[in-house]
Design a protein around this motif. Structure first.
Motif, PDB file in Angstrom:
ATOM      1  N   ILE A 122      18.998  16.826   0.610  1.00  0.00           N
ATOM      2  CA  ILE A 122      19.033  18.003  -0.260  1.00  0.00           C
ATOM      3  C   ILE A 122      18.299  17.757  -1.560  1.00  0.00           C
ATOM      4  CG2 ILE A 122      20.512  19.672  -1.408  1.00  0.00           C
ATOM      5  CD1 ILE A 122      22.644  19.146   0.334  1.00  0.00           C
ATOM      6  N   VAL A 123      17.538  18.743  -1.987  1.00  0.00           N
ATOM      7  CA  VAL A 123      16.955  18.710  -3.324  1.00  0.00           C
ATOM      8  C   VAL A 123      17.474  19.940  -4.062  1.00  0.00           C
ATOM      9  CG1 VAL A 123      14.852  18.760  -4.711  1.00  0.00           C
ATOM     10  CG2 VAL A 123      14.872  17.559  -2.517  1.00  0.00           C
ATOM     11  N   PHE A 124      18.178  19.706  -5.164  1.00  0.00           N
ATOM     12  CA  PHE A 124      18.717  20.808  -5.942  1.00  0.00           C
ATOM     13  C   PHE A 124      17.758  21.188  -7.053  1.00  0.00           C
ATOM     14  CE2 PHE A 124      22.640  19.016  -4.175  1.00  0.00           C
ATOM     15  CZ  PHE A 124      23.130  20.150  -3.573  1.00  0.00           C
ATOM     16  N   GLN A 125      18.093  22.292  -7.677  1.00  0.00           N
ATOM     17  CA  GLN A 125      17.278  22.837  -8.749  1.00  0.00           C
ATOM     18  C   GLN A 125      17.144  21.868  -9.913  1.00  0.00           C
ATOM     19  OE1 GLN A 125      19.162  26.414  -9.926  1.00  0.00           O
ATOM     20  NE2 GLN A 125      18.379  26.371 -11.996  1.00  0.00           N
ATOM     21  N   ASN A 126      18.202  21.095 -10.212  1.00  0.00           N
ATOM     22  CA  ASN A 126      18.148  20.246 -11.408  1.00  0.00           C
ATOM     23  C   ASN A 126      17.773  18.796 -11.113  1.00  0.00           C
ATOM     24  OD1 ASN A 126      20.418  19.772 -10.086  1.00  0.00           O
ATOM     25  ND2 ASN A 126      21.821  19.953 -11.784  1.00  0.00           N
ATOM     26  N   TYR A 127      17.233  18.566  -9.952  1.00  0.00           N
ATOM     27  CA  TYR A 127      16.625  17.298  -9.538  1.00  0.00           C
ATOM     28  C   TYR A 127      17.160  16.011 -10.168  1.00  0.00           C
ATOM     29  CZ  TYR A 127      13.526  18.971 -13.347  1.00  0.00           C
ATOM     30  OH  TYR A 127      13.030  19.493 -14.481  1.00  0.00           O
ATOM     31  N   ALA A 128      18.405  15.991 -10.628  1.00  0.00           N
ATOM     32  CA  ALA A 128      19.014  14.817 -11.254  1.00  0.00           C
ATOM     33  C   ALA A 128      18.520  13.463 -10.744  1.00  0.00           C
ATOM     34  CB  ALA A 128      20.533  14.915 -11.083  1.00  0.00           C
ATOM     35  N   GLU A 185       4.726   4.553   0.366  1.00  0.00           N
ATOM     36  CA  GLU A 185       4.293   5.625   1.259  1.00  0.00           C
ATOM     37  C   GLU A 185       4.732   6.998   0.713  1.00  0.00           C
ATOM     38  OE1 GLU A 185       4.492   5.945   6.140  1.00  0.00           O
ATOM     39  OE2 GLU A 185       5.563   4.379   5.060  1.00  0.00           O
ATOM     40  N   MET A 186       5.977   7.062   0.255  1.00  0.00           N
ATOM     41  CA  MET A 186       6.530   8.316  -0.266  1.00  0.00           C
ATOM     42  C   MET A 186       5.811   8.752  -1.548  1.00  0.00           C
ATOM     43  SD  MET A 186       8.759   9.481   1.692  1.00  0.00           S
ATOM     44  CE  MET A 186       7.703   8.805   2.935  1.00  0.00           C
ATOM     45  N   LEU A 187       5.569   7.790  -2.431  1.00  0.00           N
ATOM     46  CA  LEU A 187       4.906   8.141  -3.695  1.00  0.00           C
ATOM     47  C   LEU A 187       3.476   8.594  -3.441  1.00  0.00           C
ATOM     48  CD1 LEU A 187       6.331   5.514  -6.223  1.00  0.00           C
ATOM     49  CD2 LEU A 187       6.934   7.923  -5.955  1.00  0.00           C
ATOM     50  N   ASP A 188       2.841   7.998  -2.456  1.00  0.00           N
ATOM     51  CA  ASP A 188       1.514   8.464  -2.031  1.00  0.00           C
ATOM     52  C   ASP A 188       1.599   9.920  -1.600  1.00  0.00           C
ATOM     53  OD1 ASP A 188      -0.159   6.426  -2.417  1.00  0.00           O
ATOM     54  OD2 ASP A 188      -0.360   5.832  -0.304  1.00  0.00           O
ATOM     55  N   MET A 189       2.597  10.163  -0.783  1.00  0.00           N
ATOM     56  CA  MET A 189       2.720  11.491  -0.188  1.00  0.00           C
ATOM     57  C   MET A 189       2.885  12.573  -1.247  1.00  0.00           C
ATOM     58  SD  MET A 189       5.385  12.900   2.607  1.00  0.00           S
ATOM     59  CE  MET A 189       4.906  11.659   3.763  1.00  0.00           C
ATOM     60  N   VAL A 190       3.695  12.297  -2.264  1.00  0.00           N
ATOM     61  CA  VAL A 190       3.887  13.315  -3.312  1.00  0.00           C
ATOM     62  C   VAL A 190       2.910  13.113  -4.475  1.00  0.00           C
ATOM     63  CG1 VAL A 190       6.314  13.694  -2.722  1.00  0.00           C
ATOM     64  CG2 VAL A 190       5.732  12.032  -4.510  1.00  0.00           C
ATOM     65  N   ARG A 191       1.939  12.233  -4.243  1.00  0.00           N
ATOM     66  CA  ARG A 191       0.873  11.986  -5.214  1.00  0.00           C
ATOM     67  C   ARG A 191       1.403  11.533  -6.581  1.00  0.00           C
ATOM     68  NH1 ARG A 191      -2.313  17.217  -2.848  1.00  0.00           N
ATOM     69  NH2 ARG A 191      -2.955  16.142  -0.971  1.00  0.00           N
ATOM     70  N   MET A 192       2.317  10.553  -6.510  1.00  0.00           N
ATOM     71  CA  MET A 192       2.922  10.041  -7.740  1.00  0.00           C
ATOM     72  C   MET A 192       2.802   8.522  -7.825  1.00  0.00           C
ATOM     73  SD  MET A 192       4.207  12.357  -9.782  1.00  0.00           S
ATOM     74  CE  MET A 192       5.449  11.464 -10.711  1.00  0.00           C
ATOM     75  N   SER A 193       1.918   7.924  -7.028  1.00  0.00           N
ATOM     76  CA  SER A 193       1.824   6.456  -6.984  1.00  0.00           C
ATOM     77  C   SER A 193       1.577   5.850  -8.356  1.00  0.00           C
ATOM     78  CB  SER A 193       0.705   6.024  -6.049  1.00  0.00           C
ATOM     79  OG  SER A 193       0.963   6.523  -4.774  1.00  0.00           O
ATOM     80  N   GLN A 194       0.741   6.514  -9.147  1.00  0.00           N
ATOM     81  CA  GLN A 194       0.391   5.916 -10.439  1.00  0.00           C
ATOM     82  C   GLN A 194       1.541   5.962 -11.441  1.00  0.00           C
ATOM     83  OE1 GLN A 194      -0.543   8.779  -9.179  1.00  0.00           O
ATOM     84  NE2 GLN A 194      -1.573  10.110 -10.636  1.00  0.00           N
ATOM     85  N   VAL A 209       9.287  13.504  -7.559  1.00  0.00           N
ATOM     86  CA  VAL A 209      10.006  12.245  -7.340  1.00  0.00           C
ATOM     87  C   VAL A 209      11.315  12.531  -6.600  1.00  0.00           C
ATOM     88  CG1 VAL A 209      11.131  10.275  -8.436  1.00  0.00           C
ATOM     89  CG2 VAL A 209       8.965  11.142  -9.341  1.00  0.00           C
ATOM     90  N   ALA A 210      11.988  13.604  -7.012  1.00  0.00           N
ATOM     91  CA  ALA A 210      13.239  13.969  -6.339  1.00  0.00           C
ATOM     92  C   ALA A 210      12.987  14.244  -4.861  1.00  0.00           C
ATOM     93  CB  ALA A 210      13.864  15.194  -7.010  1.00  0.00           C
ATOM     94  N   LEU A 211      11.866  14.894  -4.583  1.00  0.00           N
ATOM     95  CA  LEU A 211      11.517  15.185  -3.189  1.00  0.00           C
ATOM     96  C   LEU A 211      11.239  13.880  -2.433  1.00  0.00           C
ATOM     97  CD1 LEU A 211      10.831  17.402  -1.099  1.00  0.00           C
ATOM     98  CD2 LEU A 211       8.479  17.293  -1.923  1.00  0.00           C
ATOM     99  N   ALA A 212      10.494  12.976  -3.073  1.00  0.00           N
ATOM    100  CA  ALA A 212      10.181  11.684  -2.441  1.00  0.00           C
ATOM    101  C   ALA A 212      11.466  10.907  -2.177  1.00  0.00           C
ATOM    102  CB  ALA A 212       9.246  10.873  -3.338  1.00  0.00           C
TER     103      ALA A 212
END
Ligand SMILES: Nc1ncnc2c1ncn2[C@@H]1O[C@H](COP(=O)(O)OP(=O)(O)OP(=O)(O)O)[C@@H](O)[C@H]1O
Ligand SMILES: [Mg+2]
Length: 387
Positions: free
Chosen positions: A107-113, A144-153, A170-173
């Protein structure tokens, strides 16, 4: 049984997380089935006998106004609460007795805690470590996940050093890292501005397609639902009003609620008569309109007529009346919106009308104060609802 989270994650580690999704015969896309699911909070019925079957790999939007039961339904699927009636199945298996961690729903909620004291990489790896994945395995999946959401850097940054959209990614990853069987998103973009929302909508759609992961996304934004979803479940006051493709909802709304909530609808109360192929609709300031099609209600009697703004056309009031009948109206406002001209019209004895004409072929331009006749475009999918 392969319903336990531990079994699921172990299987996915053995296969190599995510590489399995595109290849191998292993089923990565899970069907989600709700059977007459209801939920009461005390005396109030928040979800009323909802039947819904989401195919494996499909992205379905739960769309409806505030308080209609979307979050309740999502929490029921996740196992965060138990419905008071009906049952939930994942790939045919009832999961009603399984706690959230054994359902494999992410689950990903609105407030991505995110955890504020952990770096991006630690946040994404948290679930894997908690499930006993080795350091090396965790590092591999995180990258792999950070690549996918384009957050590796940004792997070494802390959440407070990220923008809202970056935190959301990040929350999604983090949610995807543990390889959920089903992805549940509850208004995940609510905190983002319009441009970021659009980016995230495209991003999530891309990742969802890539992984083939069955996804339910809650939104009260119809454009978001229309642009992202394979199918949309429109809810109103706990009831599922219609479950269909965006096109079908727009062109063939099953209920008056759907006609008004999805897109803009011109509504006119009046009387329907005639029979298939030759219906006639009449109301005050409406010279009987001859229409081939009447749906979903095609019974003679008191009805509400619904037409989209682009389903109407205009002609001058002093020109010969169209054979198929017309609505007498007066131009109140003209809004030049990019490629379209939007006309706000008034009519005697009822609510106003909105007509949209493409700017390019608006051969005649109507001006404020002018009397016009409004007709229905030939073949336009207008709707009638019983009153
Ligand atoms: N814990 C609760 N106790 C009592 N009533 C609740 C509880 N949670 C939700 N409700 C009620 O149940 C109904 C559905 O709530 P829910 O949160 O599912 O709506 P929603 O569609 O997600 O709305 P929103 O778009 O505002 O998030 C609402 O009328 C709400 O007031
Ligand atoms: Mg909600």
């Amino acid at each position: 049984m392969v319903t336990g989270q531990s079994a699921v994650s172990r299987a996915s580690f053995q296969d190599g997380v995510f590489r399995m999704t595109a290849s191998s015969g292993q089923r990565a896309s899970v069907e989600v089935q709700l059977e007459s699911v209801s939920h009461r909070y005390g005396d109030s019925l928040a979800v009323d006998r909802v039947d819904l079957r989401v195919s494996g790999g499909e992205l379905v939007a739960l769309l409806g106004p505030s308080g209609c039961g979307k979050t309740t339904l999502l929490r029921i699927v996740a196992g965060l609460m138990t419905q008071t009636g009906g049952s939930v199945r994942l790939d045919g298996e009832p999961v009603d007795r399984l706690p959230p961690n054994e359902r494999g729903a992410g689950i990903v909620f609105q407030n991505y805690a995110l955890f504020p004291h952990m770096t991006v990489a630690a946040n994404v790896g948290y679930g894997l470590r908690a499930r006993g994945a080795s350091r090396a395995e965790t590092a591999r999946v995180v990258s792999e996940m950070l690549d996918m959401v384009r957050m590796s850097q940004f792997a070494g940054r802390y959440p407070r050093e990220l923008s809202g959209g970056q935190q959301q990614r990040v929350a999604l990853a983090r949610t995807l890292a543990v390889k959920p069987r089903v992805l549940l998103l509850d208004e995940p973009f609510a905190a983002l501005d319009k441009n970021l929302r659009l980016d995230m909508q495209i991003e999530i759609r891309r990742i969802q397609r890539e992984l083939g992961i069955t996804t339910l996304i809650v939104t009260h934004d119809q454009e978001e639902a229309m642009s992202m979803a394979d199918r949309i479940a429109v809810m109103n006051a706990g009831v599922l009003e219609q479950f269909d493709t965006p096109e079908a909802l727009y062109d063939r709304p099953a209920t008056l609620f759907v006609a008004s909530f999805v897109g803009t609808a011109n509504l006119i109360e009046g009387r329907l008569s005639g029979a298939p192929g030759a219906f006639v609709f009449a109301a005050e300031s409406v010279g009987p309109l001859q229409l081939e099609r009447a749906g979903p209600c095609s019974r003679a009697g008191s009805v509400i007529f619904a037409a989209r703004p682009e389903h109407l056309e205009m002609s001058a009031a002093d020109a010969p009346a169209p054979a198929a009948g017309a609505i007498e109206a007066r131009v109140e406002m003209v809004l030049p919106l990019g490629p379209s001209l939007v006309y706000e019209l008034s009519r005697a004895g009822g609510n106003g009308l909105k007509v949209v004409l493409p700017r390019s072929n608006a051969s005649a331009r109507w001006s404020v104060g002018q009397s016009v006749r409004v007709g229905v475009r030939a073949g336009a999918p207008v709707s009638f609802f019983a009153r």
